[in-house]
Design a protein around this motif. Structure first.
Motif, short mmCIF file in Angstrom:
data_model
loop_
_atom_site.label_atom_id
_atom_site.label_comp_id
_atom_site.label_asym_id
_atom_site.label_seq_id
_atom_site.Cartn_x
_atom_site.Cartn_y
_atom_site.Cartn_z
N UNK A 40 -49.08 -2.08 60.96
CA UNK A 40 -47.58 -2.00 60.70
C UNK A 40 -47.18 -0.80 61.41
N UNK A 41 -46.38 -0.55 62.15
CA UNK A 41 -46.20 0.70 63.21
C UNK A 41 -44.74 0.33 62.09
N UNK A 42 -44.71 2.01 62.35
CA UNK A 42 -42.88 3.11 61.81
C UNK A 42 -41.82 2.28 62.37
N UNK A 43 -40.86 2.04 61.55
CA UNK A 43 -39.34 1.35 61.76
C UNK A 43 -38.70 2.44 61.80
N UNK A 44 -36.93 2.12 62.47
CA UNK A 44 -36.14 2.86 62.50
C UNK A 44 -36.16 2.43 61.12
N UNK A 45 -35.27 3.64 59.78
CA UNK A 45 -35.10 4.18 58.55
C UNK A 45 -36.32 3.59 57.54
N UNK A 46 -37.47 3.81 57.76
CA UNK A 46 -38.47 4.24 57.43
C UNK A 46 -38.60 5.74 56.27
N UNK A 47 -38.96 5.69 55.13
CA UNK A 47 -38.83 6.64 54.05
C UNK A 47 -40.08 7.51 54.50
N UNK A 48 -40.39 9.61 55.08
CA UNK A 48 -42.40 10.03 55.81
C UNK A 48 -41.03 11.28 55.49
N UNK A 49 -42.88 11.59 55.29
CA UNK A 49 -42.90 13.31 55.02
C UNK A 49 -42.99 13.57 56.21
N UNK A 50 -42.79 14.87 56.45
CA UNK A 50 -42.69 15.46 57.94
C UNK A 50 -43.86 16.69 58.03
N UNK A 51 -45.45 16.54 58.07
CA UNK A 51 -46.99 17.50 57.44
C UNK A 51 -47.11 18.25 58.15
N UNK A 52 -46.62 19.23 57.84
CA UNK A 52 -46.39 20.80 58.41
C UNK A 52 -47.59 21.60 58.49
N UNK A 53 -48.60 21.66 59.21
CA UNK A 53 -49.63 22.43 59.13
C UNK A 53 -49.60 24.30 57.92
N UNK A 54 -48.36 24.65 58.84
CA UNK A 54 -48.08 26.23 58.28
C UNK A 54 -47.32 26.01 56.12
N UNK A 55 -46.95 24.91 56.36
CA UNK A 55 -46.03 24.79 55.10
C UNK A 55 -46.96 24.39 53.33
N UNK A 56 -47.24 24.75 53.06
CA UNK A 56 -47.66 24.01 51.66
C UNK A 56 -46.62 22.47 50.98
N UNK A 57 -47.52 21.59 51.12
CA UNK A 57 -47.17 20.36 50.70
C UNK A 57 -45.26 20.47 50.08
N UNK A 58 -44.81 20.87 48.82
CA UNK A 58 -44.48 20.99 48.38
C UNK A 58 -43.36 21.55 49.02
N UNK A 59 -43.08 21.90 50.46
CA UNK A 59 -42.34 22.52 50.57
C UNK A 59 -42.00 21.61 52.38
#
Length: 121
Positions: A40-59
């Motif tokens: 399944x590919x990502x689709x418009x409307x999907x809920x996602x987290x924007x993973x950022x290497x320099x931030x802790x997960x809760x940020x």
């Protein structure tokens, strides 16, 4: 145990927890399969987290995909994600989908809760 020792110990435990959460839990939310196997590919409307290497997960920012930008092979490589802090473009490898499409609706008729059953007297 002094207050400083106690604080340092608690800080170590907190950092250890978030490092493991990021490494183990969040990465397990993403299916790891070869690109040749259709998934399944990502689709418009999907809920996602924007993973950022320099931030802790809760940020990490939470957002919804508003646009997809496919490559020459019609596979989305970049997505535009709307968050409360603005709109961002990210490569799909930096997005972590949170819910399956069937789980995103919050309508009462779509609830997975058991239906009310009348008791017979």
């Amino acid at each position: 145990m002094s207050r400083l020792d106690r604080y340092q110990r608690l800080e170590y435990i907190r950092q250890h927890f978030w490092n493991r959460w990021q490494r183990e839990y969040v990465t397990e939310m993403q299916q790891r399969q070869k690109w040749r196997i259709p998934t399944r590919q990502l689709q418009i409307g999907d809920l996602v987290l924007l993973k950022e290497e320099n931030l802790p997960p809760m940020s990490w920012r939470l957002g919804r995909i508003t646009s997809l930008f496919p490559g020459k092979d019609n596979v989305a490589r970049v997505a535009e994600v709307k968050t409360t802090h603005g709109t961002f473009r990210r490569g799909v490898k930096y997005l972590c989908p949170l819910l399956e499409p069937a789980d995103t609706s919050l309508e009462p008729e779509d609830s997975k809760a058991p239906e009310y059953v009348q008791s017979h007297h």
